[in-house]
Structure formats: C-alpha cells, structure tokens
Scaffold this motif. Structure first.
Motif, PDB file in Angstrom:
ATOM      1  N   GLU A  36     -14.034 -27.245 -25.143  1.00 26.13           N
ATOM      2  CA  GLU A  36     -12.647 -27.712 -25.184  1.00 26.13           C
ATOM      3  C   GLU A  36     -11.836 -26.975 -24.127  1.00 26.13           C
ATOM      4  OE1 GLU A  36     -10.767 -27.614 -28.974  1.00 26.13           O
ATOM      5  OE2 GLU A  36     -12.266 -28.893 -29.939  1.00 26.13           O
ATOM      6  N   ILE A  37     -11.215 -27.736 -23.242  1.00 25.15           N
ATOM      7  CA  ILE A  37     -10.392 -27.153 -22.185  1.00 25.15           C
ATOM      8  C   ILE A  37      -9.053 -27.866 -22.179  1.00 25.15           C
ATOM      9  CG2 ILE A  37     -10.050 -27.169 -19.680  1.00 25.15           C
ATOM     10  CD1 ILE A  37     -12.653 -25.994 -19.256  1.00 25.15           C
ATOM     11  N   GLY A  38      -7.993 -27.092 -22.043  1.00 25.77           N
ATOM     12  CA  GLY A  38      -6.661 -27.680 -21.981  1.00 25.77           C
ATOM     13  C   GLY A  38      -5.835 -27.007 -20.905  1.00 25.77           C
ATOM     14  N   ILE A  39      -4.839 -27.727 -20.434  1.00 29.03           N
ATOM     15  CA  ILE A  39      -3.866 -27.125 -19.535  1.00 29.03           C
ATOM     16  C   ILE A  39      -2.490 -27.520 -20.036  1.00 29.03           C
ATOM     17  CG2 ILE A  39      -3.991 -29.041 -17.865  1.00 29.03           C
ATOM     18  CD1 ILE A  39      -3.469 -26.880 -15.668  1.00 29.03           C
ATOM     19  N   ASP A  40      -1.680 -26.536 -20.298  1.00 30.94           N
ATOM     20  CA  ASP A  40      -0.336 -26.732 -20.845  1.00 30.94           C
ATOM     21  C   ASP A  40      -0.419 -27.419 -22.202  1.00 30.94           C
ATOM     22  OD1 ASP A  40       0.395 -25.525 -18.514  1.00 30.94           O
ATOM     23  OD2 ASP A  40       0.993 -27.356 -17.489  1.00 30.94           O
ATOM     24  N   CYS A  41       0.109 -28.623 -22.348  1.00 32.34           N
ATOM     25  CA  CYS A  41       0.229 -29.242 -23.681  1.00 32.34           C
ATOM     26  C   CYS A  41      -0.848 -30.272 -23.990  1.00 32.34           C
ATOM     27  CB  CYS A  41       1.605 -29.901 -23.818  1.00 32.34           C
ATOM     28  SG  CYS A  41       2.981 -28.752 -23.665  1.00 32.34           S
ATOM     29  N   LYS A  42      -1.925 -30.310 -23.237  1.00 34.38           N
ATOM     30  CA  LYS A  42      -2.967 -31.305 -23.512  1.00 34.38           C
ATOM     31  C   LYS A  42      -4.342 -30.690 -23.321  1.00 34.38           C
ATOM     32  CE  LYS A  42      -4.060 -36.156 -22.726  1.00 34.38           C
ATOM     33  NZ  LYS A  42      -3.682 -37.390 -22.024  1.00 34.38           N
ATOM     34  N   PRO A 127     -14.134 -36.970  -7.418  1.00 41.13           N
ATOM     35  CA  PRO A 127     -14.547 -37.777  -8.585  1.00 41.13           C
ATOM     36  C   PRO A 127     -14.846 -36.943  -9.828  1.00 41.13           C
ATOM     37  CG  PRO A 127     -15.775 -38.412  -6.605  1.00 41.13           C
ATOM     38  CD  PRO A 127     -15.072 -37.140  -6.281  1.00 41.13           C
ATOM     39  N   TYR A 128     -15.025 -35.638  -9.650  1.00 39.66           N
ATOM     40  CA  TYR A 128     -15.392 -34.767 -10.764  1.00 39.66           C
ATOM     41  C   TYR A 128     -14.204 -33.943 -11.278  1.00 39.66           C
ATOM     42  CZ  TYR A 128     -19.891 -35.891  -8.667  1.00 39.66           C
ATOM     43  OH  TYR A 128     -20.954 -36.568  -8.144  1.00 39.66           O
ATOM     44  N   LEU A 129     -13.033 -34.203 -10.691  1.00 40.40           N
ATOM     45  CA  LEU A 129     -11.837 -33.448 -11.085  1.00 40.40           C
ATOM     46  C   LEU A 129     -10.925 -34.341 -11.912  1.00 40.40           C
ATOM     47  CD1 LEU A 129     -11.026 -31.752  -7.645  1.00 40.40           C
ATOM     48  CD2 LEU A 129     -12.239 -30.729  -9.586  1.00 40.40           C
ATOM     49  N   GLY A 130     -10.535 -33.861 -13.088  1.00 40.22           N
ATOM     50  CA  GLY A 130      -9.608 -34.613 -13.928  1.00 40.22           C
ATOM     51  C   GLY A 130      -8.174 -34.402 -13.450  1.00 40.22           C
ATOM     52  N   PRO A 131      -7.336 -35.452 -13.452  1.00 36.58           N
ATOM     53  CA  PRO A 131      -5.942 -35.295 -13.009  1.00 36.58           C
ATOM     54  C   PRO A 131      -5.116 -34.526 -14.030  1.00 36.58           C
ATOM     55  CG  PRO A 131      -6.291 -37.506 -13.853  1.00 36.58           C
ATOM     56  CD  PRO A 131      -7.637 -36.839 -13.859  1.00 36.58           C
ATOM     57  N   TYR A 132      -4.143 -33.769 -13.535  1.00 35.82           N
ATOM     58  CA  TYR A 132      -3.214 -33.075 -14.431  1.00 35.82           C
ATOM     59  C   TYR A 132      -2.525 -34.101 -15.337  1.00 35.82           C
ATOM     60  CZ  TYR A 132       0.748 -30.337 -16.086  1.00 35.82           C
ATOM     61  OH  TYR A 132       1.673 -29.723 -16.878  1.00 35.82           O
ATOM     62  N   PRO A 133      -2.356 -33.812 -16.623  1.00 35.83           N
ATOM     63  CA  PRO A 133      -1.763 -34.776 -17.566  1.00 35.83           C
ATOM     64  C   PRO A 133      -0.241 -34.876 -17.401  1.00 35.83           C
ATOM     65  CG  PRO A 133      -2.256 -32.737 -18.710  1.00 35.83           C
ATOM     66  CD  PRO A 133      -2.792 -32.570 -17.318  1.00 35.83           C
ATOM     67  N   TYR A 134       0.205 -35.700 -16.454  1.00 40.78           N
ATOM     68  CA  TYR A 134       1.635 -35.778 -16.167  1.00 40.78           C
ATOM     69  C   TYR A 134       2.442 -36.342 -17.329  1.00 40.78           C
ATOM     70  CZ  TYR A 134       1.548 -34.105 -11.425  1.00 40.78           C
ATOM     71  OH  TYR A 134       1.437 -33.277 -10.337  1.00 40.78           O
ATOM     72  N   GLU A 135       1.788 -37.017 -18.266  1.00 44.96           N
ATOM     73  CA  GLU A 135       2.529 -37.569 -19.395  1.00 44.96           C
ATOM     74  C   GLU A 135       3.082 -36.485 -20.318  1.00 44.96           C
ATOM     75  OE1 GLU A 135      -1.876 -37.736 -20.660  1.00 44.96           O
ATOM     76  OE2 GLU A 135      -0.663 -37.867 -18.833  1.00 44.96           O
ATOM     77  N   VAL A 136       2.564 -35.257 -20.217  1.00 47.70           N
ATOM     78  CA  VAL A 136       3.088 -34.167 -21.058  1.00 47.70           C
ATOM     79  C   VAL A 136       3.809 -33.107 -20.229  1.00 47.70           C
ATOM     80  CG1 VAL A 136       1.370 -34.501 -22.876  1.00 47.70           C
ATOM     81  CG2 VAL A 136       0.886 -32.913 -20.989  1.00 47.70           C
TER      82      VAL A 136
END
Length: 389
Positions: A36-42, A127-136
């Motif tokens: 489980e990995i998260g950055i900020d609120c997600k 392709p292996y990098l997930g985008p920062y969750p801008y919705e949060v």
C-alpha cells in the motif's frame, strides 16, 4: 497501480504534458506487488508495473506506505510509515525498496550519476509511473496551507520516518550477566498483574525516531506564582501558550498553526496516535487562552480556518469513537466561543467565530449554548511549601 477510491480526473492532454514536464517525479523501484502506497490524501495497492509517481506539484507532500504479506502468508498489512518530502519543479527522487527493512531507501537520490540516468530515461519510465491524484489536491492543500517545509522537517523525527508504531528498545541492554542478575526472575508464576508488569523490561523510543513536537509545559503558571495566580492561569492558559510560542515559534507565531496541521496529518493519514494527542493538547492551549485571543488576532483567525478544514475531513463515526470522549471537542470549543465573544476581542474575529459556531452547530448538531457548570470545582496545584488551612 490500482486506485482504492474514486477514479482520476480527466485531464486536458496539454495540461498533462505540462505537468509531466514541470512536476516532480518519485521513482520507487522494487516495491513488492500489493504494497500500500499513498501520497497526501490518496493511496493505492501497488500493481506489477508500478515504478513510482509522476506529475507531482511542487511543494510539501506526505509519502506513506505499508508492507503487505502475500495472500498465501495471511495478507496482513504492516504499520504505516510516512515521509514528508519538499519537492521542487522537475525534481526527481529515487528510492529502492529494502526487503529486509520493508522500507524505502532514498540514499540513491544522493547519487548524481544514477539520478542523471533516471532523468534521461523518464520517457521510457512514463508508462510505469502513476499520475499524482489531482482530484484530492485541494483537500491536501486545505490541510497543510499553514505548514511550511521548514516546520515539517523540524517536527518530523531525525530518522525522517513518521511511524504509526513507536520503535522501542530496552532502556538497559543487559549485555552482561551481572546486569541481568538484578532483574526480576521470570521462572515463577506472577501473583498479580502489577508483578507481571514490573517484570517487563523498561522500554524507550529508539533515538532519532521521536516526533519533535513543541513541549507544552506541565505547569501552566510562572515560577513563584501565588495561589490566586495559579488559579487564574489554570482557567486562562495564556501563560502556557506564550511560553510555547516563545520557545518554539518566537519569530513566526503563526507556525503554531502549521504544527497543529502537522500533528493532524500524522494522525489522520499516518495513523500516528501521538499526533492526535498533541493536536488535542495544542487545541486546548489555543482555545482556553482568553488574553492571548485578544492579543493574537491573526493567529485565531487562522485557527478557525484550520479547524474548519480539519473537522470537515474527520469521518462522522470518528467523533463517536475518539473525539467525543469526555466531550473533549465540544467543551473545548465551547470555551473558545465563550472567550471569542468577550468585549476585548477584535470585532472581525468575534464575527468569524460566530459564523464558525453556527456552521458546526448545523453540521454536527452540537449545542455550544448549554449552561456551563459554574459550580464545578477548579483543581489547583499549589506551589511546593504552600499549604491551605
């Protein structure tokens, strides 16, 4: 990586391209699938293709993660670890997963040759990098807008890791037989719970792993105070608050709000209960300092804004489980609203407090107008040597 909550926001291709070029990148190699990995609120569960997070806006961020056992080994989730990161535009940070420690090792970020190689291959890594969750992102900013990079770094442990569970070691190592000879024997049954507890080794937090919060004085009154002064300082905590500000935030008193946000984030996202306890202590100190409220207008206007966003993020059932124990929050805020309505308080602050009170009453159905128990005794600690006949 698989998202654990809402889907990502649709983004204009030109905006996405600019964010990819200007945003920071975390390259996290070797992270086991299922972590489980998260950055900020997600947060997410890592998939087999995960190599990191891209398009991270510059600023302060909280990377958090916990190891997970394989399903055939029980699938248990380990305690959460968090790291506050201060990122600039186009920053690239590199970390490798250490399977022995079940932790991320950022030492590779000090290797300029390795970083240069990563930067040159970012397009291949894309392709292996997930985008920062801008919705949060709006939520994260609202929870940390008073928390500067400098304050966060000064408060987090020297190890750089914010851990949900304390890393403790024995106070005495007992390396020699003679050291162990004085300890209680464990070859007989305990007769009482106390005896059992006394047999346990005394533990302390491992050096460098402690959160470095401001120390709130146990005595809320100045040295040499009279009984009358002690009583006054027990009802109005201004002396204790000013002591904390002078020792920790003398140049920038509003940084105390950053510390309040740091403690809240450590608890809400990092699962650090010590963060909640410190948040409570700071909140008590601020809300029960009547004279300080008249003196520090900007500090208290900021406090209302900080609390507005924090209380908006706490799950409703959380109030039942923890916050409402002994009616902590309602009684503390009741004192705050009572002091804020006093004649010596700035008119703008008084008006803002009234609106905040109305908001909380409507949202949570809290009644701040119930009569305080004026007859309740005030417990006063007398100075050493002072007695009452």
């Amino acid at each position: 990586m698989a998202s654990s909550s809402s889907s990502s926001v649709d983004m204009d291709p030109d905006v996405a391209r600019r964010l990819f070029e200007e945003g920071a990148t975390l390259v996290l190699l070797g992270v086991p699938q299922g972590t489980e990995i998260g950055i900020d609120c997600k947060s997410w569960q890592v998939g087999p293709r995960f190599r990191g997070v891209k398009m991270i806006p510059p600023g302060l961020h909280f990377l958090n993660y916990c190891s997970v056992n394989r399903p055939n080994c029980g699938g248990e989730v380990g305690p959460k670890t968090g790291v506050f990161l201060s990122l600039k535009a186009r920053d690239v940070l590199l970390a490798n997963w250490d399977p022995k420690e079940e932790d991320l090792d950022f030492s590779a970020s000090q290797n300029e040759e390795e970083l240069s190689r990563i930067r040159a291959n970012l397009q291949d890594l894309d392709p292996y990098l997930g985008p920062y969750p801008y919705e949060v992102m709006r939520k994260w900013v609202s929870l940390t807008d008073r928390l500067s990079d400098e304050v966060a770094i000064s408060l987090q442990p020297l190890s750089g890791r914010v851990c949900a569970y304390s890393d403790v070691v024995p106070e005495t190592q007992y390396r020699h037989t003679k050291d162990r000879a004085d300890q209680p024997r464990n070859d007989t049954a305990c007769q009482t719970m106390r005896e059992g507890l006394d047999r346990l080794p005394k533990m302390k937090e491992r050096e460098g792993t402690q959160l470095r919060f401001s120390v709130i004085p146990e005595k809320t009154y100045p040295p040499g105070a009279t009984p009358a002064q002690i009583t006054q300082c027990s009802m109005d905590l201004t002396y204790a608050l000013e002591t904390v500000l002078e020792k920790n935030h003398q140049q920038k008193p509003l940084n105390l709000l950053g510390e309040l946000q740091f403690a809240f984030v450590c608890f809400l996202i990092g699962n650090v209960y010590e963060g909640f306890e410190h948040w409570k202590r700071l909140l008590t100190l601020l809300c029960r300092s009547e004279v300080a409220m008249q003196k520090h207008k900007e500090l208290y206007l900021g406090l209302i804004a900080v609390l507005y966003h924090q209380l908006g993020e706490i799950p409703p059932d959380f109030f039942v489980d923890i916050v409402s124990q002994n009616n902590f929050l309602t009684t503390t805020l009741q004192d705050f609203f009572q002091f804020a309505s006093g004649p010596g308080v700035d008119a703008a602050l008084r008006k803002r407090a009234e609106k905040f009170k109305a908001h909380l009453t409507k949202k949570f159905s809290w009644d701040f107008d119930v009569d305080l128990d004026d007859c309740a005794p005030v417990v006063v600690e007398l100075p050493e040597g002072v007695t009452v006949d």
